[in-house]
Structures are given as C-alpha cells and as structure tokens.
Design a protein around this motif. Structure first.
Motif, PDB file in Angstrom:
ATOM      1  N   THR A 161       3.967   1.350  -8.546  1.00  0.00           N
ATOM      2  CA  THR A 161       4.175   2.058  -7.291  1.00  0.00           C
ATOM      3  C   THR A 161       3.055   3.046  -7.001  1.00  0.00           C
ATOM      4  N   MET A 162       2.927   3.405  -5.723  1.00  0.00           N
ATOM      5  CA  MET A 162       1.905   4.343  -5.265  1.00  0.00           C
ATOM      6  C   MET A 162       2.384   5.007  -3.981  1.00  0.00           C
ATOM      7  N   PRO A 163       1.781   6.129  -3.573  1.00  0.00           N
ATOM      8  CA  PRO A 163       2.142   6.794  -2.318  1.00  0.00           C
ATOM      9  C   PRO A 163       1.516   6.083  -1.116  1.00  0.00           C
ATOM     10  N   ASP A 164       1.942   6.474   0.066  1.00  0.00           N
ATOM     11  CA  ASP A 164       1.458   5.853   1.307  1.00  0.00           C
ATOM     12  C   ASP A 164      -0.066   5.824   1.357  1.00  0.00           C
ATOM     13  N   TYR A 165      -0.614   4.615   1.459  1.00  0.00           N
ATOM     14  CA  TYR A 165      -2.055   4.383   1.600  1.00  0.00           C
ATOM     15  C   TYR A 165      -2.878   4.965   0.448  1.00  0.00           C
ATOM     16  N   GLY A 166      -2.240   5.370  -0.623  1.00  0.00           N
ATOM     17  CA  GLY A 166      -2.978   5.949  -1.742  1.00  0.00           C
ATOM     18  C   GLY A 166      -3.573   7.306  -1.444  1.00  0.00           C
ATOM     19  N   MET A 167      -3.076   7.988  -0.423  1.00  0.00           N
ATOM     20  CA  MET A 167      -3.704   9.236   0.014  1.00  0.00           C
ATOM     21  C   MET A 167      -2.984  10.483  -0.480  1.00  0.00           C
ATOM     22  N   LEU A 168      -2.194  10.348  -1.563  1.00  0.00           N
ATOM     23  CA  LEU A 168      -1.547  11.501  -2.181  1.00  0.00           C
ATOM     24  C   LEU A 168      -1.777  11.454  -3.684  1.00  0.00           C
ATOM     25  N   SER A 169      -1.766  12.607  -4.309  1.00  0.00           N
ATOM     26  CA  SER A 169      -1.837  12.676  -5.775  1.00  0.00           C
ATOM     27  C   SER A 169      -0.442  12.841  -6.354  1.00  0.00           C
ATOM     28  N   SER A 170       0.494  12.061  -5.831  1.00  0.00           N
ATOM     29  CA  SER A 170       1.870  12.105  -6.308  1.00  0.00           C
ATOM     30  C   SER A 170       2.479  10.716  -6.153  1.00  0.00           C
ATOM     31  N   GLY A 171       3.742  10.594  -6.537  1.00  0.00           N
ATOM     32  CA  GLY A 171       4.441   9.321  -6.407  1.00  0.00           C
ATOM     33  C   GLY A 171       5.360   9.264  -5.207  1.00  0.00           C
ATOM     34  N   LEU A 172       5.139  10.130  -4.221  1.00  0.00           N
ATOM     35  CA  LEU A 172       5.973  10.175  -3.027  1.00  0.00           C
ATOM     36  C   LEU A 172       5.556   9.070  -2.068  1.00  0.00           C
ATOM     37  N   SER A 173       6.515   8.247  -1.650  1.00  0.00           N
ATOM     38  CA  SER A 173       6.196   7.054  -0.868  1.00  0.00           C
ATOM     39  C   SER A 173       7.312   6.767   0.124  1.00  0.00           C
ATOM     40  N   LEU A 183       0.827  -1.218   0.000  1.00  0.00           N
ATOM     41  CA  LEU A 183       0.000   0.000   0.000  1.00  0.00           C
ATOM     42  C   LEU A 183       0.855   1.259   0.000  1.00  0.00           C
ATOM     43  N   GLY A 184       2.025   1.155  -0.579  1.00  0.00           N
ATOM     44  CA  GLY A 184       2.876   2.319  -0.733  1.00  0.00           C
ATOM     45  C   GLY A 184       3.603   2.778   0.501  1.00  0.00           C
ATOM     46  N   ALA A 222       5.971   2.059   4.154  1.00  0.00           N
ATOM     47  CA  ALA A 222       6.910   1.204   4.872  1.00  0.00           C
ATOM     48  C   ALA A 222       6.326   0.681   6.173  1.00  0.00           C
ATOM     49  N   ALA A 223       5.108   1.118   6.540  1.00  0.00           N
ATOM     50  CA  ALA A 223       4.482   0.689   7.796  1.00  0.00           C
ATOM     51  C   ALA A 223       3.705  -0.618   7.655  1.00  0.00           C
ATOM     52  N   THR A 224       3.551  -1.122   6.431  1.00  0.00           N
ATOM     53  CA  THR A 224       2.661  -2.254   6.192  1.00  0.00           C
ATOM     54  C   THR A 224       3.362  -3.592   6.378  1.00  0.00           C
ATOM     55  N   ASP A 225       2.628  -4.557   6.916  1.00  0.00           N
ATOM     56  CA  ASP A 225       3.090  -5.939   6.993  1.00  0.00           C
ATOM     57  C   ASP A 225       3.198  -6.487   5.573  1.00  0.00           C
ATOM     58  N   LEU A 226       4.304  -7.123   5.252  1.00  0.00           N
ATOM     59  CA  LEU A 226       4.543  -7.586   3.889  1.00  0.00           C
ATOM     60  C   LEU A 226       4.195  -9.055   3.705  1.00  0.00           C
ATOM     61  N   ALA A 227       3.192  -9.534   4.414  1.00  0.00           N
ATOM     62  CA  ALA A 227       2.744 -10.912   4.234  1.00  0.00           C
ATOM     63  C   ALA A 227       2.188 -11.085   2.823  1.00  0.00           C
ATOM     64  N   PRO A 228       2.443 -12.226   2.171  1.00  0.00           N
ATOM     65  CA  PRO A 228       1.931 -12.439   0.818  1.00  0.00           C
ATOM     66  C   PRO A 228       0.417 -12.574   0.801  1.00  0.00           C
ATOM     67  N   ALA A 229      -0.207 -12.037  -0.236  1.00  0.00           N
ATOM     68  CA  ALA A 229      -1.654 -12.158  -0.399  1.00  0.00           C
ATOM     69  C   ALA A 229      -2.021 -13.606  -0.701  1.00  0.00           C
ATOM     70  N   THR A 230      -3.133 -14.047  -0.149  1.00  0.00           N
ATOM     71  CA  THR A 230      -3.559 -15.431  -0.337  1.00  0.00           C
ATOM     72  C   THR A 230      -4.366 -15.630  -1.619  1.00  0.00           C
ATOM     73  N   ALA A 231      -4.832 -14.521  -2.220  1.00  0.00           N
ATOM     74  CA  ALA A 231      -5.648 -14.627  -3.428  1.00  0.00           C
ATOM     75  C   ALA A 231      -5.511 -13.360  -4.250  1.00  0.00           C
ATOM     76  N   ASP A 232      -5.786 -13.471  -5.531  1.00  0.00           N
ATOM     77  CA  ASP A 232      -5.857 -12.298  -6.390  1.00  0.00           C
ATOM     78  C   ASP A 232      -7.109 -11.499  -6.056  1.00  0.00           C
ATOM     79  N   ALA A 233      -6.978 -10.173  -5.969  1.00  0.00           N
ATOM     80  CA  ALA A 233      -8.159  -9.310  -5.926  1.00  0.00           C
ATOM     81  C   ALA A 233      -8.871  -9.413  -7.275  1.00  0.00           C
ATOM     82  N   PRO A 234     -10.155  -9.035  -7.343  1.00  0.00           N
ATOM     83  CA  PRO A 234     -10.913  -9.251  -8.574  1.00  0.00           C
ATOM     84  C   PRO A 234     -10.254  -8.763  -9.858  1.00  0.00           C
ATOM     85  N   PRO A 235      -9.710  -7.517  -9.934  1.00  0.00           N
ATOM     86  CA  PRO A 235      -9.101  -7.117 -11.215  1.00  0.00           C
ATOM     87  C   PRO A 235      -7.922  -7.993 -11.615  1.00  0.00           C
ATOM     88  N   ALA A 236      -7.108  -8.385 -10.638  1.00  0.00           N
ATOM     89  CA  ALA A 236      -5.982  -9.263 -10.946  1.00  0.00           C
ATOM     90  C   ALA A 236      -6.469 -10.648 -11.352  1.00  0.00           C
TER      91      ALA A 236
END
Length: 473
Positions: free
Chosen positions: A124-136, A92-93, A95-109
C-alpha cells in the motif's frame, strides 16, 4: 529455530539448493504470518494465497530439476502499488484512479518475475505517492509494527511495514524525495535509494528511483543483482554495469581512512529531535573508532530550495488533477486536494523559479559532498508520527518539512541508504542515512554493511499483538 518467514533470502536460496527447504513451506509460513499481522498493519493489497502457493510449487519443481530461473527463485517478494504488475490494477494509492489492469510488468517487477521470485502481494501507499505516511483514499490506513499508533512512513508505506513485520525477506519500493528511506528509518529496516537510473523504472521521472527494502544489507545487495539489470523502457537508465554486489559483505575493513561528513542539520524544515541527534552522533563515534575520519558538515539545503520543490510538485499535481473528472478528483484525499489547489494562482514566473530550485539543490549537494567519500546524517529530523497524520506537521501548506536530509540526494542522483542506528525512549527506530558519491552504490552498501556489523545487537523485531502477549505470559 528461526521461523521460515524470518529467514534472509540468501539462507532460503541456500536451503532450496540443498533440498533442505521448500519454497512451498516458505510461502505457507509467510502467508500464516501475514494472516496474524495484516489485520493490524494493512500493508498489503492483492494478496491471493492460492496464486502465491502456485508460484511456490512451480519454483519447487524447478529447484528439484536443478533448473532455477535465477538467484531469487522461490523467494517471496512484495512490490509497491505504483510498480505495475501484469494483469493487475495500479491504483497509485488513490480512489481517483482507473483500475484497468496493467498490460505489462514494470521493469522491477519484470526482473523479479524473470528470476522466479514468488510474488506475495502488492504493498500500500498514499495518494499518488505524495505523502510520507500510509494515509490513502484507496487503501486502508497502514501502520507501523513497532507501534500501531504510528505511521510506517511513506510513500513506500506498506513495504516498510511489511519488511519490519517479517512478510518474507524482500520488498520493493520507490523514492522521489525520501519515500524509501523515510519508511525504512521509521520501521528500523534497511534500504538503498540507488543512483538515478541504476535500477530501470517505467515511467522514469526526475529524481525517481526504485530500490530494495529489506531487514539486512546482504538481502538488498542480493536484490541489486537482479533489479539493476537493463531495461530499454527507462530513457534515464545508466549503462548497465557488471557490479560485484556480493562484495557488499566485505565492507568491514573499508572504514579505515574514509573521509565521512557528519551532517546534523538539514538547513531547512523541522528542527532535529534531540534523540535523533544523539543516535546519529553515536553512529559517528562507531565510524571514528573503526578508523574513519569524521568531520562536521555545514547545512547546504535552504528553505527556498525546499519550498521551491514543494511548489513545483504542487503545480504538477494541480495540473494532473485538472485532467481528471470532478467526481474523480472528489475521491482524492482532501489533504492532497488542498495541497494541489494551493498552486492554482501561481504565475508562470513563480513556477519557473520553483523549478529552478531542483537544479540549485543538485549543485549544492554535489558541492557539499565533494570533500567527503560518504556523508552520514539523520534520515528524518523526527521519529515516526501518528498514523492518521499525512505528514509530521499534518499541514498541507507545510507538507515537506521533514525531507531536508533525503530529497537533495534524489536531485543530485547520489546513492543513499537508511540503516537503523538506535531507538527513541519509547522504542521507535531511528534511521541513519549513508550517502555516497554518484554511481558508488556498492560503496554505500559496503559502508552500511560495516556499520551493520559494528553497531551491535538490535532489538527483536516486533511480533503480532497476540503473539507478543503470549510471549509476556
């Protein structure tokens, strides 16, 4: 000849079907192009070339056997960080997130995997998707291929950059206030934020949509054939419809007699840059000459609406961060920390009043658009800003001053697209937003396609710095 990584998806599939093109050769071309660009752009993570080539070889075998899995078999695709892919972490952009592997594809994937698309990488995306930039705080700083000193936008930052740079034809992003359309506008590409629930997602959330990000309207329409398929995990999804997405290409004659609203002021946030206004006004002339009836619209958003949504999102993020360990919170981007912490003293009444602005925005948008078939406007009031800024203001207490044109259509659940309509004097793309009535996703694609045909030649896509210099020699 057009390089393989530059070909649109429809051309790739036609070539695979005839045996004239190989998914393996296409994958190698894309990987080679990524190698030349990525050190400058930082659009990707989880790029694993051997896995890419293995998928391409499997696709090639299916095409040779005459048994493709679907309409996008063998076509490279990137998928945004926050769309889970089986076996991969979803940071989720941040460094605070747990990096456990996803157990399934989300619908678009899942839809992409089912159709046989070649997963190139996550974007890539910014922290939690809460910015309109690529700063992460997790990813390297994403940059805009049109000008490496500028942001590609966000939160679908890497996806916008990758599409403009030619990392293959197909990219998937998400949008809750403009996160598809803003990077599309600032990177000069096309995107569709569909009606809420048209593309199933997991987890669903108010206003949140996934959508295609491509260089052409046709490629986005092709993606919609796959992405719009049903998935029971999305409790907010629309009933599945068989929509003739391929008819998006028949939009050239659709403009005559259409009632189109021209919205040049958002009613809140930053003033519109004169070059942006001029480009959108020029687009309106194109629509008028094609027979549409273009009429000016009064702004319907207010600063109170924008501030209310901002304050509610601050509280949501503040609560989320209270739920993680202090050492994890310390790794979140300082801008996001300050923004979320500013909600600490909000009263219950203040939160309620802030939340009420979402509904107020929805009602205002629906009422304002009722008189029109479609609405055109800027995507953003300003062109792309410095890459290391979190937002155009770079102020965590004024973070959303640029989303007044985009966010109302998330809340009203209306489809809205971004398509390039010009360039600034310094060569930065300018996005035109085309919004339609709720559920008329195909209509938006058709109108955007009509404009794509009529707008005339566009500037060449940017090339990696070393190649651009060679072309000047």
């Amino acid at each position: 000849m057009t390089a393989l990584h530059e070909l649109p998806a429809a051309d790739l599939v036609a070539g695979y079907r005839k045996g004239a093109l190989s998914p393996v050769d296409v994958a190698r071309s894309v990987l080679g192009h990524v190698e030349r660009w990525e050190q400058h752009l930082h659009a990707l993570f989880l790029l694993r070339p051997e896995q890419v080539l293995a998928q391409a070889r499997d696709s090639e075998a299916r095409w040779r056997a005459g048994e493709p899995l679907g309409p996008l078999d063998g076509v490279p695709v990137t998928i945004k960080d926050n769309i889970a892919t089986r076996g991969d972490p979803t940071p989720l952009g941040t460094a605070a997130t747990d990096l456990a592997p996803a157990t399934a594809d989300a619908p678009p994937a899942a839809r992409m995997r089912e159709t046989g698309a070649v997963f190139l990488a996550k974007t890539t995306m910014p922290d939690y998707g809460m910015l309109s930039s690529g700063l992460s705080s997790y990813h390297k700083l994403a940059r805009n291929p049109w000008d490496l000193t500028k942001t590609p936008g966000g939160s679908s930052a890497g996806a916008g950059s990758a599409a403009a740079a030619g990392y293959g034809p197909l990219h998937i992003g998400t949008d809750i206030g403009g996160s598809l359309r803003l990077p599309a506008g600032w990177c000069g590409i096309f995107t569709l934020k569909p009606s809420l629930g048209r593309i199933p997602i997991d987890p669903p959330y108010m206003g949140r949509a996934a959508g295609p990000m491509t260089r052409t309207v046709a490629d986005s329409a092709l993606m919609m054939q796959v992405l719009s398929r049903p998935d029971a995990r999305d409790s907010m999804s629309l009933p599945y419809q068989e929509i003739a997405w391929s008819s998006a290409d028949r939009g050239a004659g659709r403009l005559k007699g259409l009632r189109i609203g021209l919205l040049l002021e958002a009613g809140c946030g930053l003033p519109v840059d004169p070059e942006v206004t001029a480009a959108v006004q020029a687009a309106a002339v194109v629509f008028e000459r094609a027979g549409a009836v273009v009429a000016p619209m009064k702004p319907f958003m207010t600063q109170a609406m924008l501030d209310g949504m901002d304050h509610f999102w601050r509280m949501r993020s503040h609560v989320d961060m209270r739920g993680i360990a202090p050492e994890a919170k310390a790794r979140v981007l300082p801008y996001i920390q300050r923004w979320a912490d500013s909600a600490a003293e909000m009263s219950g009444e203040a939160v309620f009043r802030a939340f009420s602005q979402f509904h107020n925005t929805r009602v205002a948008a629906v009422n304002a658009c009722r008189a029109f078939d479609f609405v055109i406007s800027p995507v953003s009031p300003v062109p792309a800003f410095p890459a290391d800024y979190a937002s155009p203001t770079n102020d965590p207490l004024r973070p959303l001053e640029h989303i007044g044109f985009t966010v109302p259509f998330n809340m009203s659940e209306q489809p809205a697209a971004s398509i390039n309509c010009g360039y600034t004097s310094t060569g930065l793309p300018i996005g035109l937003q085309v919004a339609g009535q709720r559920f008329d996703d195909l209509g938006v694609l058709q109108v955007a396609r009509a404009y794509e045909i009529l707008r005339g030649d566009q500037r060449p896509w940017p090339q990696p710095p070393s190649e651009a210099l060679r072309q000047l020699d």
